[in-house]
Design a protein around this motif. Structure first.
Motif, PDB file in Angstrom:
ATOM      1  N   SER A  82     -11.042   7.249  25.746  1.00  0.00           N
ATOM      2  CA  SER A  82      -9.733   7.201  26.402  1.00  0.00           C
ATOM      3  C   SER A  82      -9.717   7.966  27.723  1.00  0.00           C
ATOM      4  CB  SER A  82      -8.656   7.763  25.471  1.00  0.00           C
ATOM      5  OG  SER A  82      -8.765   9.181  25.377  1.00  0.00           O
ATOM      6  N   GLY A  83     -10.810   8.688  28.009  1.00  0.00           N
ATOM      7  CA  GLY A  83     -10.882   9.476  29.236  1.00  0.00           C
ATOM      8  C   GLY A  83     -10.567  10.948  29.047  1.00  0.00           C
ATOM      9  N   ALA A  84     -10.209  11.346  27.826  1.00  0.00           N
ATOM     10  CA  ALA A  84      -9.895  12.755  27.562  1.00  0.00           C
ATOM     11  C   ALA A  84     -11.171  13.592  27.618  1.00  0.00           C
ATOM     12  CB  ALA A  84      -9.234  12.911  26.196  1.00  0.00           C
ATOM     13  N   LEU A  85     -11.090  14.718  28.294  1.00  0.00           N
ATOM     14  CA  LEU A  85     -12.232  15.617  28.438  1.00  0.00           C
ATOM     15  C   LEU A  85     -12.543  16.294  27.114  1.00  0.00           C
ATOM     16  CD1 LEU A  85     -14.268  17.035  30.361  1.00  0.00           C
ATOM     17  CD2 LEU A  85     -12.497  18.776  30.742  1.00  0.00           C
ATOM     18  N   LYS A  86     -13.800  16.185  26.674  1.00  0.00           N
ATOM     19  CA  LYS A  86     -14.272  16.899  25.488  1.00  0.00           C
ATOM     20  C   LYS A  86     -14.831  18.260  25.894  1.00  0.00           C
ATOM     21  CE  LYS A  86     -15.512  13.079  22.426  1.00  0.00           C
ATOM     22  NZ  LYS A  86     -16.569  12.534  21.554  1.00  0.00           N
ATOM     23  N   GLY A  87     -15.549  18.293  27.011  1.00  0.00           N
ATOM     24  CA  GLY A  87     -16.149  19.533  27.475  1.00  0.00           C
ATOM     25  C   GLY A  87     -17.357  19.263  28.339  1.00  0.00           C
ATOM     26  N   TRP A  88     -18.176  20.303  28.486  1.00  0.00           N
ATOM     27  CA  TRP A  88     -19.371  20.223  29.315  1.00  0.00           C
ATOM     28  C   TRP A  88     -20.591  20.633  28.495  1.00  0.00           C
ATOM     29  CZ3 TRP A  88     -14.699  22.044  30.816  1.00  0.00           C
ATOM     30  CH2 TRP A  88     -14.095  21.423  31.915  1.00  0.00           C
ATOM     31  N   TYR A  89     -21.585  19.771  28.522  1.00  0.00           N
ATOM     32  CA  TYR A  89     -22.867  20.065  27.879  1.00  0.00           C
ATOM     33  C   TYR A  89     -23.854  20.341  29.003  1.00  0.00           C
ATOM     34  CZ  TYR A  89     -26.425  20.033  24.279  1.00  0.00           C
ATOM     35  OH  TYR A  89     -27.400  20.410  23.396  1.00  0.00           O
ATOM     36  N   CYS A  90     -24.436  21.520  28.994  1.00  0.00           N
ATOM     37  CA  CYS A  90     -25.340  21.929  30.071  1.00  0.00           C
ATOM     38  C   CYS A  90     -26.756  22.061  29.526  1.00  0.00           C
ATOM     39  CB  CYS A  90     -24.894  23.271  30.648  1.00  0.00           C
ATOM     40  SG  CYS A  90     -23.154  23.307  31.159  1.00  0.00           S
TER      41      CYS A  90
END
Length: 167
Positions: A82-90
């Motif tokens: 849906s485009g909702a941000l889950k987070g950032w995987y670095c």
């Protein structure tokens, strides 16, 4: 070409190498390349669902991935269908190499996760990094990798820190 450009993304294959072997290869669209930072977008390339306990990667997820030619990490912004941000995987990596239609990145086992709301920042796979034997083979790369993880963690724990890398 910028991330917000209406131009179609040029296709590239992202090739993740780990321990001298190809870990995964997947198709992505090249969104931007300023000579230092390379930005691609790709759907979740894994088989099925990958549930880490703190986040699930699954069909429909979209990764906007930022790689650098002069930094020892990559930052992947993860959004659901849906485009909702889950987070950032670095990922801690050697600097990226883009040649023709391939973006090659060597994964050095260390990772960092930051949730969308910033309340969950965690270092990952430090045991795998230790077991990789990199410290004995390449002490300079080991030092660069550990410094990169520390830098990512510092950015992830400050409001707008990771986002500042991606602007």
């Amino acid at each position: 070409m910028s991330v917000n450009s209406a131009e179609p993304a040029r296709p590239v294959d992202v090739v993740l190498v780990k321990g001298g072997r190809m870990k995964i290869r997947y198709a992505a669209g090249l969104l931007a390349d300023d000579g230092t930072r390379i930005t691609v977008r790709a759907p979740w390339a894994g088989d099925g669902v990958r549930d880490f306990g703190f986040v699930r990667f699954e069909a429909g997820d979209v990764f906007t991935e930022y790689y650098w030619r002069d930094r020892w990490y990559a930052v992947k912004e993860v959004r659901d269908a849906s485009g909702a941000l889950k987070g950032w995987y670095c990922d801690v990596t050697r600097p990226a190499v883009l040649s023709g239609g391939e973006l090659v990145v060597e994964d050095l086992d260390l990772d960092l996760w930051r949730s969308a709301d910033g309340t969950d920042v965690r270092r990952l796979d430090e045991d795998e990094f230790e077991e990789s034997g990199l410290a004995g083979r390449d002490p300079a790369a080991t030092a660069a990798a550990l410094a990169a993880l520390d830098e990512l963690e510092a950015l992830a724990t400050v409001g707008g820190g990771l986002e500042s890398l991606l602007a």
